[in-house]
Design a protein around this motif. Structure first.
Motif, PDB file in Angstrom:
ATOM      1  N   MET A 243     -32.070  10.491  36.226  1.00  0.00           N
ATOM      2  CA  MET A 243     -31.462  10.403  37.321  1.00  0.00           C
ATOM      3  C   MET A 243     -30.907   9.142  37.925  1.00  0.00           C
ATOM      4  O   MET A 243     -29.603   9.071  38.447  1.00  0.00           O
ATOM      5  N   THR A 247     -26.571   8.351  38.649  1.00  0.00           N
ATOM      6  CA  THR A 247     -26.252   8.056  39.946  1.00  0.00           C
ATOM      7  C   THR A 247     -25.470   6.667  40.236  1.00  0.00           C
ATOM      8  O   THR A 247     -24.901   6.318  41.109  1.00  0.00           O
ATOM      9  N   ARG A 259     -27.026  13.125  41.925  1.00  0.00           N
ATOM     10  CA  ARG A 259     -28.564  13.048  42.365  1.00  0.00           C
ATOM     11  C   ARG A 259     -29.163  14.376  42.145  1.00  0.00           C
ATOM     12  O   ARG A 259     -29.911  14.646  41.221  1.00  0.00           O
ATOM     13  N   SER A 281     -34.944  16.174  45.974  1.00  0.00           N
ATOM     14  CA  SER A 281     -33.982  14.971  45.972  1.00  0.00           C
ATOM     15  C   SER A 281     -33.782  14.503  47.201  1.00  0.00           C
ATOM     16  O   SER A 281     -33.705  13.339  47.273  1.00  0.00           O
TER      17      SER A 281
END
Length: 326
Positions: A243, A247, A259, A281
Motif C-alpha cells: 500500500m 501511494t 490507498r 483505510s
C-alpha cells in the motif's frame, strides 16, 4: 504558484476518479459501511494512536545516529522535535519536499553544512524505502505463491538473500566500471550515501528501522482488530508495504484513492469486505497521518521554521547536483 495549484487540482481529480471507479465497481453498500463504523472497538483504535509518536520517535533516534556519523552533535530531543515538525510539513508540500525542514533545524542549531546534513536525510529515507521494497516485493511473491506454498517468513528470508546478492553484484560492478572523478555529482552523492549504509556502524540504524516498522505494523494490527479483522504481523507487513509503495505514486492527494483501492484489493485475499477495507483505510489515515500531522503542527508552532527557507535550501541543493557550486 499557478503550477502548484494546477498540480493540486489534478491530484484532487485523480483521487475523486479512483474513488468513484472503486465505489462503482465493488457494489458499494453504504449501510454496511455505517454498520462497521458504528461497531468500531474504540479501545483498540485509541491504543493505535500512540503508534505514530513511537514510530517517529524511533526513526528520530536513527537519524540522530546518522548525524553523529557526520560528526554532528545534536540532542535526541531536538532530533525528535525536528523529525515530528518536518513530518507535518512533508504532508502538505509537493513530493514531501517539506521533510527537508529537519535539516534547517539541525543546521540552525549546529552549523553543519547542507551537503553533510542532506546526506543524513537521504540515508534516512533509503532505510525506509529499502524495507518497503523488501516487504512489498516479498508480498507480491507471497500473495501469488510464486516461490511455492511457504510461509511469509520463509519468503522474507529468500528475498533478503536475493536482495543482498543483487546489491553485492551491483556494488562491485559499479566499482569496477564507473570512474568517480568522471561521474555526475548526483551519482557520486547517491553512491557515497548508499555504500555508507552498509558499514558496521550502520548495524544499529538497521535494527532501529526493523523495530520502527514492527511497531508500525503492530499499531495497524490494533486498528484491524478495531474493525474485527484478525491478521498476523507478517501478513500485515506485506499489505501495508505494498500500500505504501502504491501511494508514493504522485497521482492523488495524500494517497486518497490509491490507498483505498490497494487495501480493498489486498485485503480481499483474506475475504475482507470492501466496506471493511475502506473503514480500515480511513482509520489508518486518521491514526498516522492526520493525528501525527496534528502533533507535528503543535511542535512546529512551538519551534517554527520558514518554509520559504526550506524551499530555498532545496533549490540550492538541486543546483549543486547539476554542477553549479555557487
Amino acid at each position: 504558484m499557478k503550477k502548484t495549484w494546477l498540480k493540486t487540482l489534478l491530484k484532487i481529480a485523480g483521487s475523486a476518479l479512483i474513488i468513484w471507479l472503486l465505489v462503482s465497481r465493488i457494489n458499494w453498500n453504504l449501510e454496511e459501511f455505517k454498520r462497521i463504523l458504528a461497531g468500531l472497538d474504540l479501545a483498540w483504535f485509541l491504543f493505535s494512536l500512540f503508534g505514530v509518536v513511537i514510530v517517529l520517535g524511533i526513526k528520530s533516534i536513527r537519524w540522530n545516529i546518522l548525524l553523529k556519523q557526520e560528526d554532528c552533535s545534536y540532542s535526541r530531543w531536538r532530533s525528535f522535535i525536528a523529525y515530528m515538525a518536518s513530518f507535518t510539513i512533508g504532508l502538505v508540500t509537493p513530493g514531501r519536499v517539506g521533510e527537508i525542514a529537519r535539516l534547517y533545524y539541525v543546521r540552525e542549531d549546529t552549523g553543519i553544512t547542507f551537503y553533510r546534513s542532506f546526506k543524513t536525510l537521504v540515508a534516512d529515507r533509503i532505510f525506509d524505502f529499502a524495507l518497503l521494497i523488501w516487504f512489498g516485493g516479498t508480498g507480491m511473491l507471497y500473495f501469488y505463491k510464486l516461490l511455492g506454498n511457504f510461509s511469509g517468513f520463509v519468503y522474507l528470508l529468500a528475498t533478503a538473500f536475493a536482495m543482498m546478492m543483487v546489491w553485492g553484484a551491483g556494488y562491485w560492478f559499479l566499482k569496477i566500471l564507473v570512474k568517480p572523478e568522471s561521474s555526475p555529482v548526483s551519482f557520486r552523492f547517491i553512491m557515497e550515501t548508499w555504500n555508507g549504509m552498509f558499514k558496521p556502524a550502520m548495524f544499529i540504524p538497521w535494527l532501529l528501522t526493523l523495530l520502527a516498522y514492527f511497531l508500525f505494523y503492530l499499531a495497524n494490527q490494533m486498528i484491524l482488530k478495531a474493525v474485527g479483522i484478525e491478521l498476523n504481523i507478517i501478513d500485515i507487513s506485506f499489505i501495508l508495504s505494498l500500500m505504501s509503495l502504491v501511494t508514493i505514486i504522485p497521482i492523488t492527494l495524500a494517497g486518497f484513492g490509491t490507498r483505498e483501492a490497494s487495501l480493498v484489493y489486498l485485503l480481499s485475499f483474506y475475504l475482507v469486505s470492501p466496506e471493511t477495507a475502506i473503514v480500515f483505510s480511513l482509520l489508518q489515515f486518521t491514526a498516522f497521518f492526520l493525528w501525527g500531522g496534528i502533533i507535528g503542527l503543535l511542535i512546529w508552532f512551538y519551534k517554527p521554521v520558514s518554509i520559504n527557507l526550506i524551499m530555498a535550501d532545496y533549490k540550492a541543493f538541486i543546483r549543486y547536483l547539476k554542477g553549479d557550486k555557487q
